[in-house]
Design an enzyme around this catalytic site. Sequence first.
Site, PDB file in Angstrom:
ATOM      1  N   TYR A 182      52.988  53.703   4.924  1.00  0.00           N
ATOM      2  CA  TYR A 182      52.439  52.405   5.382  1.00  0.00           C
ATOM      3  C   TYR A 182      52.948  51.268   4.490  1.00  0.00           C
ATOM      4  O   TYR A 182      53.359  50.213   4.978  1.00  0.00           O
ATOM      5  CB  TYR A 182      50.917  52.513   5.344  1.00  0.00           C
ATOM      6  CG  TYR A 182      50.153  51.364   5.941  1.00  0.00           C
ATOM      7  CD1 TYR A 182      49.960  51.259   7.319  1.00  0.00           C
ATOM      8  CD2 TYR A 182      49.582  50.383   5.129  1.00  0.00           C
ATOM      9  CE1 TYR A 182      49.227  50.208   7.866  1.00  0.00           C
ATOM     10  CE2 TYR A 182      48.847  49.340   5.663  1.00  0.00           C
ATOM     11  CZ  TYR A 182      48.675  49.256   7.033  1.00  0.00           C
ATOM     12  OH  TYR A 182      47.944  48.212   7.563  1.00  0.00           O
ATOM     13  N   SER A 211      50.461  43.602   5.299  1.00  0.00           N
ATOM     14  CA  SER A 211      49.207  44.074   4.705  1.00  0.00           C
ATOM     15  C   SER A 211      49.234  43.879   3.195  1.00  0.00           C
ATOM     16  O   SER A 211      50.310  43.850   2.581  1.00  0.00           O
ATOM     17  CB  SER A 211      49.053  45.570   5.011  1.00  0.00           C
ATOM     18  OG  SER A 211      48.008  46.122   4.253  1.00  0.00           O
TER      19      SER A 211
HETATM   20  P1  NAP Z   1      43.464  49.078  15.285  1.00  0.00           P
HETATM   21  O1  NAP Z   1      42.073  48.565  15.414  1.00  0.00           O
HETATM   22  O2  NAP Z   1      43.691  50.513  15.000  1.00  0.00           O
HETATM   23  O3  NAP Z   1      44.267  48.662  16.623  1.00  0.00           O
HETATM   24  C1  NAP Z   1      45.611  49.013  16.718  1.00  0.00           C
HETATM   25  C2  NAP Z   1      46.224  48.356  17.930  1.00  0.00           C
HETATM   26  O4  NAP Z   1      47.629  48.648  17.931  1.00  0.00           O
HETATM   27  C3  NAP Z   1      45.671  48.891  19.239  1.00  0.00           C
HETATM   28  O5  NAP Z   1      45.651  47.803  20.153  1.00  0.00           O
HETATM   29  C4  NAP Z   1      46.704  49.933  19.663  1.00  0.00           C
HETATM   30  O6  NAP Z   1      46.814  50.120  21.066  1.00  0.00           O
HETATM   31  C5  NAP Z   1      47.968  49.272  19.147  1.00  0.00           C
HETATM   32  N1  NAP Z   1      49.079  50.213  18.931  1.00  0.00           N
HETATM   33  C6  NAP Z   1      49.147  51.235  18.040  1.00  0.00           C
HETATM   34  N2  NAP Z   1      50.335  51.856  18.125  1.00  0.00           N
HETATM   35  C7  NAP Z   1      51.025  51.200  19.092  1.00  0.00           C
HETATM   36  C8  NAP Z   1      52.311  51.364  19.665  1.00  0.00           C
HETATM   37  N3  NAP Z   1      53.147  52.332  19.241  1.00  0.00           N
HETATM   38  N4  NAP Z   1      52.702  50.522  20.659  1.00  0.00           N
HETATM   39  C9  NAP Z   1      51.871  49.546  21.106  1.00  0.00           C
HETATM   40  N5  NAP Z   1      50.653  49.338  20.590  1.00  0.00           N
HETATM   41  C10 NAP Z   1      50.228  50.156  19.607  1.00  0.00           C
HETATM   42  O7  NAP Z   1      44.243  48.293  14.137  1.00  0.00           O
HETATM   43  P2  NAP Z   1      43.931  46.878  13.433  1.00  0.00           P
HETATM   44  O8  NAP Z   1      43.067  47.112  12.273  1.00  0.00           O
HETATM   45  O9  NAP Z   1      43.554  45.873  14.446  1.00  0.00           O
HETATM   46  O10 NAP Z   1      45.383  46.552  12.848  1.00  0.00           O
HETATM   47  C11 NAP Z   1      46.272  45.651  13.467  1.00  0.00           C
HETATM   48  C12 NAP Z   1      47.424  45.395  12.509  1.00  0.00           C
HETATM   49  O11 NAP Z   1      46.935  44.838  11.305  1.00  0.00           O
HETATM   50  C13 NAP Z   1      48.190  46.649  12.112  1.00  0.00           C
HETATM   51  O12 NAP Z   1      49.565  46.351  12.012  1.00  0.00           O
HETATM   52  C14 NAP Z   1      47.620  46.975  10.743  1.00  0.00           C
HETATM   53  O13 NAP Z   1      48.528  47.703   9.977  1.00  0.00           O
HETATM   54  C15 NAP Z   1      47.374  45.593  10.199  1.00  0.00           C
HETATM   55  N6  NAP Z   1      46.382  45.529   9.143  1.00  0.00           N
HETATM   56  C16 NAP Z   1      45.083  45.895   9.382  1.00  0.00           C
HETATM   57  C17 NAP Z   1      44.177  45.819   8.333  1.00  0.00           C
HETATM   58  C18 NAP Z   1      42.732  46.186   8.511  1.00  0.00           C
HETATM   59  O14 NAP Z   1      42.008  46.213   7.510  1.00  0.00           O
HETATM   60  N7  NAP Z   1      42.256  46.458   9.705  1.00  0.00           N
HETATM   61  C19 NAP Z   1      44.587  45.384   7.069  1.00  0.00           C
HETATM   62  C20 NAP Z   1      45.906  45.022   6.877  1.00  0.00           C
HETATM   63  C21 NAP Z   1      46.793  45.098   7.922  1.00  0.00           C
HETATM   64  P3  NAP Z   1      45.877  51.178  21.886  1.00  0.00           P
HETATM   65  O15 NAP Z   1      44.558  50.505  22.059  1.00  0.00           O
HETATM   66  O16 NAP Z   1      46.581  51.393  23.188  1.00  0.00           O
HETATM   67  O17 NAP Z   1      45.785  52.407  21.033  1.00  0.00           O
END
Ligand code: NAP
Length: 242
Positions: free
Chosen positions: A154, A141
């Site tokens: 984080y 990130s």
């Molecule tokens: P999100 O919409 O909250 O989705 C999170 C996903 O991770 C869901 O599929 C969830 O599964 C799964 N998950 C969470 N904890 C888990 C665990 N312990 N074991 C297995 N699966 C787990 O998040 P996102 O925004 O798509 O983020 C995805 C990645 O990108 C993350 O690593 C986040 O830190 C990174 N990121 C996101 C952003 C952003 O702006 N969105 C920016 C920078 C980095 P369930 O559906 O079963 O809950």
Amino acid sequence: MKYALVTGGSRGLGRAICCKLAKMGIPVLINYQSNQQAAEEVRDAIQSEGGSAALIQFNVANKDEVMAALNQWEQEHPDDYIAYLVNNAGIRRDNVMFMMPEEDWNAVIDTSLNGFFYVTRQLLPKMMMRKHGGRIINMTSLSGLKGMAGQTNYCAAKAALIGATRALAQEAAVRNVTVNAVAPGFIETDMTKDLPQEELKQLVPMKRFGKPEEVASLVAFLCSDEASYITGEVISINGGLY
Ligand code: NAP
């Protein structure tokens, strides 16, 4: 057959990555922790477009669950291996550090950093043994690059993932396994829906949040043959916000 495993593939970035890799003709394993319905929707969407996808449930932060699920998959697929691993599962538990409960510190580190370790350690030997090698993409990130107030847990997890990416890239290069990190800024997903979006958009030079599909395209490129000589890199995708 070479499979892809996307951790946290049920929602947000993971969902878009699953769909994109399936469109490239790669059979996809959709990992999720608890939201089975969302994971099934991703699987059905891929299958309705002629792609191949299956669910694989485990908590990336639970070493025993990771080992049990992946061992079982390997036993059921003796001629196949997971050649594309996207370590995407992650959570936020934001708080200023002096008020941060220990469980929130641990939950974030356990998911992003220890999850990466448990899953990758399990799959790496097979990837390194095969002639065709493999691709590992770690979802870090902007927060892990620059640090962000209210996110020490984080930022620590995501910065550590960058260090691990660079180290593992050097260990695995000789076996044709590339290891890269993708560092998104603000992307429209469930993770960012509680943030003050209109305010934050003004900080982004492009004046908008990114879309999950834009991140998925970058991940797909890193999985493609065109990216075969790229390893140990951290690629930002953030609309110009540094
Ligand atoms: P999100 O919409 O909250 O989705 C999170 C996903 O991770 C869901 O599929 C969830 O599964 C799964 N998950 C969470 N904890 C888990 C665990 N312990 N074991 C297995 N699966 C787990 O998040 P996102 O925004 O798509 O983020 C995805 C990645 O990108 C993350 O690593 C986040 O830190 C990174 N990121 C996101 C952003 C952003 O702006 N969105 C920016 C920078 C980095 P369930 O559906 O079963 O809950």
